[in-house]
Design a protein around this motif. Structure first.
Motif, PDB file in Angstrom:
ATOM      1  N   ILE A   1       0.841  -1.204   0.000  1.00  0.00           N
ATOM      2  CA  ILE A   1       0.000   0.000   0.000  1.00  0.00           C
ATOM      3  C   ILE A   1       0.873   1.250   0.000  1.00  0.00           C
ATOM      4  O   ILE A   1       0.592   2.231  -0.698  1.00  0.00           O
ATOM      5  CB  ILE A   1      -0.951  -0.005   1.207  1.00  0.00           C
ATOM      6  N   GLY A   2       1.959   1.232   0.785  1.00  0.00           N
ATOM      7  CA  GLY A   2       2.878   2.362   0.807  1.00  0.00           C
ATOM      8  C   GLY A   2       3.532   2.596  -0.542  1.00  0.00           C
ATOM      9  O   GLY A   2       3.697   3.744  -0.976  1.00  0.00           O
ATOM     10  N   LEU A   3       3.908   1.520  -1.242  1.00  0.00           N
ATOM     11  CA  LEU A   3       4.506   1.640  -2.571  1.00  0.00           C
ATOM     12  C   LEU A   3       3.527   2.275  -3.552  1.00  0.00           C
ATOM     13  O   LEU A   3       3.908   3.140  -4.357  1.00  0.00           O
ATOM     14  CB  LEU A   3       4.941   0.262  -3.066  1.00  0.00           C
ATOM     15  N   LEU A   4       2.270   1.873  -3.489  1.00  0.00           N
ATOM     16  CA  LEU A   4       1.254   2.479  -4.358  1.00  0.00           C
ATOM     17  C   LEU A   4       1.114   3.971  -4.070  1.00  0.00           C
ATOM     18  O   LEU A   4       0.994   4.786  -4.993  1.00  0.00           O
ATOM     19  CB  LEU A   4      -0.087   1.775  -4.145  1.00  0.00           C
ATOM     20  N   THR A   5       1.162   4.346  -2.805  1.00  0.00           N
ATOM     21  CA  THR A   5       1.089   5.759  -2.439  1.00  0.00           C
ATOM     22  C   THR A   5       2.277   6.543  -2.997  1.00  0.00           C
ATOM     23  O   THR A   5       2.119   7.665  -3.491  1.00  0.00           O
ATOM     24  CB  THR A   5       1.050   5.903  -0.910  1.00  0.00           C
ATOM     25  N   ALA A   6       3.482   5.949  -2.940  1.00  0.00           N
ATOM     26  CA  ALA A   6       4.675   6.611  -3.474  1.00  0.00           C
ATOM     27  C   ALA A   6       4.550   6.841  -4.977  1.00  0.00           C
ATOM     28  O   ALA A   6       5.000   7.863  -5.497  1.00  0.00           O
ATOM     29  CB  ALA A   6       5.923   5.789  -3.164  1.00  0.00           C
ATOM     30  N   CYS A   7       3.929   5.906  -5.684  1.00  0.00           N
ATOM     31  CA  CYS A   7       3.768   6.056  -7.135  1.00  0.00           C
ATOM     32  C   CYS A   7       2.822   7.200  -7.487  1.00  0.00           C
ATOM     33  O   CYS A   7       2.889   7.745  -8.601  1.00  0.00           O
ATOM     34  CB  CYS A   7       3.248   4.754  -7.734  1.00  0.00           C
ATOM     35  N   LEU A   8       1.934   7.573  -6.585  1.00  0.00           N
ATOM     36  CA  LEU A   8       0.980   8.649  -6.834  1.00  0.00           C
ATOM     37  C   LEU A   8       1.559  10.034  -6.582  1.00  0.00           C
ATOM     38  O   LEU A   8       0.918  11.035  -6.891  1.00  0.00           O
ATOM     39  CB  LEU A   8      -0.267   8.454  -5.959  1.00  0.00           C
ATOM     40  N   LEU A   9       2.768  10.103  -6.017  1.00  0.00           N
ATOM     41  CA  LEU A   9       3.383  11.399  -5.736  1.00  0.00           C
ATOM     42  C   LEU A   9       3.605  12.174  -7.037  1.00  0.00           C
ATOM     43  O   LEU A   9       4.033  11.599  -8.045  1.00  0.00           O
ATOM     44  CB  LEU A   9       4.724  11.215  -5.029  1.00  0.00           C
ATOM     45  N   PRO A  10       3.319  13.487  -7.052  1.00  0.00           N
ATOM     46  CA  PRO A  10       3.624  14.290  -8.245  1.00  0.00           C
ATOM     47  C   PRO A  10       5.125  14.423  -8.453  1.00  0.00           C
ATOM     48  O   PRO A  10       5.902  14.396  -7.502  1.00  0.00           O
ATOM     49  CB  PRO A  10       2.971  15.637  -7.942  1.00  0.00           C
ATOM     50  N   MET A  11       5.529  14.577  -9.700  1.00  0.00           N
ATOM     51  CA  MET A  11       6.948  14.644 -10.047  1.00  0.00           C
ATOM     52  C   MET A  11       7.464  16.070  -9.901  1.00  0.00           C
ATOM     53  O   MET A  11       6.925  16.998 -10.514  1.00  0.00           O
ATOM     54  CB  MET A  11       7.160  14.169 -11.485  1.00  0.00           C
ATOM     55  N   PRO A  12       8.495  16.302  -9.079  1.00  0.00           N
ATOM     56  CA  PRO A  12       9.071  17.649  -8.965  1.00  0.00           C
ATOM     57  C   PRO A  12       9.705  18.093 -10.286  1.00  0.00           C
ATOM     58  O   PRO A  12      10.145  17.268 -11.090  1.00  0.00           O
ATOM     59  CB  PRO A  12      10.128  17.500  -7.869  1.00  0.00           C
ATOM     60  N   GLN A  13       9.786  19.405 -10.478  1.00  0.00           N
ATOM     61  CA  GLN A  13      10.365  19.969 -11.694  1.00  0.00           C
ATOM     62  C   GLN A  13      11.783  20.482 -11.481  1.00  0.00           C
ATOM     63  O   GLN A  13      12.438  20.851 -12.456  1.00  0.00           O
ATOM     64  CB  GLN A  13       9.476  21.112 -12.203  1.00  0.00           C
ATOM     65  N   GLN A  14      12.261  20.526 -10.232  1.00  0.00           N
ATOM     66  CA  GLN A  14      13.597  21.038  -9.972  1.00  0.00           C
ATOM     67  C   GLN A  14      14.205  20.276  -8.807  1.00  0.00           C
ATOM     68  O   GLN A  14      13.521  19.540  -8.100  1.00  0.00           O
ATOM     69  CB  GLN A  14      13.553  22.529  -9.649  1.00  0.00           C
ATOM     70  N   SER A  15      15.524  20.441  -8.638  1.00  0.00           N
ATOM     71  CA  SER A  15      16.239  19.807  -7.535  1.00  0.00           C
ATOM     72  C   SER A  15      17.334  20.755  -7.073  1.00  0.00           C
ATOM     73  O   SER A  15      17.463  21.874  -7.577  1.00  0.00           O
ATOM     74  CB  SER A  15      16.823  18.460  -7.974  1.00  0.00           C
ATOM     75  N   MET A  16      18.147  20.305  -6.127  1.00  0.00           N
ATOM     76  CA  MET A  16      19.116  21.199  -5.513  1.00  0.00           C
ATOM     77  C   MET A  16      20.259  21.574  -6.442  1.00  0.00           C
ATOM     78  O   MET A  16      20.724  22.713  -6.456  1.00  0.00           O
ATOM     79  CB  MET A  16      19.679  20.558  -4.239  1.00  0.00           C
ATOM     80  N   TYR A  17      20.750  20.617  -7.238  1.00  0.00           N
ATOM     81  CA  TYR A  17      21.948  20.875  -8.035  1.00  0.00           C
ATOM     82  C   TYR A  17      21.743  20.622  -9.532  1.00  0.00           C
ATOM     83  O   TYR A  17      22.001  21.484 -10.356  1.00  0.00           O
ATOM     84  CB  TYR A  17      23.116  20.009  -7.522  1.00  0.00           C
ATOM     85  N   PHE A  18      21.276  19.430  -9.911  1.00  0.00           N
ATOM     86  CA  PHE A  18      21.239  19.069 -11.321  1.00  0.00           C
ATOM     87  C   PHE A  18      20.098  19.738 -12.088  1.00  0.00           C
ATOM     88  O   PHE A  18      20.197  19.934 -13.286  1.00  0.00           O
ATOM     89  CB  PHE A  18      21.125  17.546 -11.473  1.00  0.00           C
ATOM     90  N   HIS A  19      19.008  20.073 -11.414  1.00  0.00           N
ATOM     91  CA  HIS A  19      17.851  20.645 -12.109  1.00  0.00           C
ATOM     92  C   HIS A  19      17.410  21.956 -11.464  1.00  0.00           C
ATOM     93  O   HIS A  19      16.231  22.271 -11.465  1.00  0.00           O
ATOM     94  CB  HIS A  19      16.681  19.660 -12.107  1.00  0.00           C
ATOM     95  N   GLN A  20      18.343  22.702 -10.936  1.00  0.00           N
ATOM     96  CA  GLN A  20      17.978  23.932 -10.240  1.00  0.00           C
ATOM     97  C   GLN A  20      17.618  25.060 -11.188  1.00  0.00           C
ATOM     98  O   GLN A  20      17.113  26.085 -10.780  1.00  0.00           O
ATOM     99  CB  GLN A  20      19.114  24.386  -9.336  1.00  0.00           C
ATOM    100  N   ARG A  21      17.834  24.899 -12.512  1.00  0.00           N
ATOM    101  CA  ARG A  21      17.512  25.961 -13.455  1.00  0.00           C
ATOM    102  C   ARG A  21      16.191  25.728 -14.160  1.00  0.00           C
ATOM    103  O   ARG A  21      15.817  26.461 -15.052  1.00  0.00           O
ATOM    104  CB  ARG A  21      18.593  26.093 -14.529  1.00  0.00           C
ATOM    105  N   ALA A  22      15.489  24.633 -13.802  1.00  0.00           N
ATOM    106  CA  ALA A  22      14.246  24.340 -14.509  1.00  0.00           C
ATOM    107  C   ALA A  22      13.204  25.418 -14.251  1.00  0.00           C
ATOM    108  O   ALA A  22      13.128  25.981 -13.173  1.00  0.00           O
ATOM    109  CB  ALA A  22      13.700  22.971 -14.074  1.00  0.00           C
ATOM    110  N   HIS A  23      12.367  25.687 -15.270  1.00  0.00           N
ATOM    111  CA  HIS A  23      11.303  26.677 -15.122  1.00  0.00           C
ATOM    112  C   HIS A  23      10.155  26.049 -14.358  1.00  0.00           C
ATOM    113  O   HIS A  23       9.608  25.021 -14.749  1.00  0.00           O
ATOM    114  CB  HIS A  23      10.843  27.128 -16.509  1.00  0.00           C
TER     115      HIS A  23
END
Length: 493
Positions: A181-203
């Motif tokens: 059940i926890g794994l199914l909940t994790a799959c429903l999480l929305p996908m972030p558009q940025q991160s701390m270092y590799f994707h910090q310039r995303a709009h």
């Protein structure tokens, strides 16, 4: 449908899903009884196999996967690693349920190391999904539900075992369902558009690259102007610590960063530039002597604590579960709740930690060492239970103080970096201790010698930081006396 879209766009949507996943993943009713389960008729392993051959694998695997998982967490933008953690939880429980051999249990420990290393994704995910003003509230939610989940799991396991409502195998099967059940909940999480270092310039729909660069420059100018207007103490004048107006004090409180450097840091989000930025942040963070001192204690104490959490093997040695109704689940629940209350209460203590902190680290570490010695040599299960509760409360109290002192002047991104670096240092030390003391290919010591070494280890930490704390207090008092003797010049009219 419109109401549903608004709900999915609100910060409470990802926070609720992440809290649900965190709760389900921490409801582990079998964990307090893992050693009795492995050494009992279900698995029929010996205590020596569990202690000297199976448990050490987690340490070796953890240190191997920690850095790769940390980098993948940022590169993949958190959610995939949270899903991987959920899958690893499920595989760990499945191996535990359906296999019996020592190699299979070692594989289970290796998979569980991925679960442990993925915690950085669980705690970092929310910061990419909510506004900065929501950080404190969201953090309190995700940490609280983990505590609640672990407490509920421990109490549930204790009730099921004490009243003989389920066998250990059935408890494991129930845990497997919760993992699914926890794994199914994790799959429903929305996908972030940025991160701390590799994707910090995303709009992100709110901040563009130009706006981000301008904000960094504006912040640098504002801090520079504030620094030029600030009052300088006599001690800073004597030591030449007055900073130039064009300099911005680094978030650790020590390093200096030029305004141009801040502007240059907002460049292309390539892998090499991201790694360079990570390395530069690392150097700047640990240039602070105060942060370094707290981090050293964090690494040393966490190493000792991780060596001690497999305390079930000691309890099994003192009072075999075949001859005694074990209360491991109740003890874990009580220790967790008291630790949380202690950590919460310290937030209201008005203490100058920069002056008294190291002495507190040394003194309370000494009390923890005394609790470990008592647990090791008394040979009474109830004394062992009480000593473990005291030891865990003391550690959680001190690690909370250390985390607060380190995080007080760090940005959220740098806090994650320092957290990972300190954890890696603790694991490196733990790997050495495990290979030498615990592993059957090393000394392979018994239970009592191992815990004697652990208690002695905390005694050494206590002596070192107590002496350091006394020196810090003496130096602060001397500086205060010197400042008070500086004559104050008055102008004549």
């Amino acid at each position: 449908m419109e109401a549903l879209r608004r709900w999915r766009a609100d910060w409470r949507y990802p926070t609720t899903l992440l809290c649900t996943y965190g709760f389900l993943s921490m409801v582990k009713p079998l964990e307090p009884f893992l050693t009795p389960y492995l050494t009992g008729p279900d698995k029929n392993l010996t205590t020596e196999e569990v202690n000297n051959q199976i448990f050490p694998v987690w340490t070796y695997s953890y240190i191997c996967v920690l850095v790769p998982v940390f980098l993948l967490t940022d590169w993949l933008r958190y959610k995939p690693v949270v899903v991987i953690q959920g899958i690893s939880f499920f595989i760990t429980t499945a191996i535990l349920l359906w296999t019996n051999s020592v190699p299979a249990m070692q594989a289970m420990q290796s998979v569980y190391a991925v679960v442990s290393a993925s915690d950085v994704a669980y705690f970092s995910y929310i910061y990419s999904m909510v506004d900065a003003k929501r950080y404190r509230k969201a953090t309190s939610y995700i940490r609280s539900v983990q505590l609640l989940g672990f407490t509920v799991g421990s109490l549930l396991g204790q009730l099921l075992v004490s009243f003989d409502l389920m066998s250990y195998s059935n408890i494991t099967l129930m845990t497997l369902v919760l993992n699914a059940i926890g794994l199914l909940t994790a799959c429903l999480l929305p996908m972030p558009q940025q991160s701390m270092y590799f994707h910090q310039r995303a709009h992100t729909g709110q901040t563009t690259v130009t706006e981000g660069r301008q904000r960094h420059v504006d912040e640098a100018v504002e801090v520079a102007e504030h620094t030029s207007r600030s009052q300088v103490s006599p001690q800073e004048m004597r030591e030449g610590k007055v900073k130039k107006p064009e300099e911005k004090e680094d978030e650790t409180g020590k390093g200096m960063v030029e305004v141009e450097d801040l502007e240059e840091s907002v460049g292309e989000g390539t892998c090499s530039k991201a790694l360079f930025q990570l390395w530069r942040d690392f150097r700047q963070c640990y240039s602070s002597r105060q942060l370094l001192n707290w981090s050293v204690w964090w690494a040393l104490a966490t190493c000792g604590y991780n060596q001690t959490v497999n305390v079930q093997v000691l309890w099994e040695h003192v009072e075999p579960s075949q001859n005694f109704s074990v209360y491991n689940g109740g003890v874990e629940a009580v220790s967790n709740l008291l630790s949380a209350a202690t950590a919460y209460g310290i937030g209201f203590a008005e203490v100058r930690w920069e002056q008294w902190g190291e002495l507190a680290l040394g003194g309370f570490s000494g009390l923890g060492a005394a609790a470990l010695f008592l647990m090791t040599f008394v040979g009474n299960i109830w004394v062992c239970y009480a000593s473990y509760i005291i030891f865990k409360c003391l550690y959680m109290l001190l690690i909370t103080i250390a985390m607060y002192q380190i995080a007080a002047n760090l940005s959220m991104a740098r806090y994650a970096l320092v957290f990972g670096a300190n954890t890696f240092a603790a694991l490196a030390l733990q790997t050495i201790m495990t290979a030498v003391v615990v592993d059957s290919r090393g000394l392979g010591l018994g239970i009592i010698p191992q815990f004697t070494i652990n208690a002695s280890y905390f005694s050494i930490i206590s002596v070192v930081f107590s002496l350091r704390g006394l020196f810090t207090i003496w130096r602060a008092q001397r500086i205060s006396k010197e400042d008070s003797t500086i004559p104050v010049k008055t102008s004549r009219l």
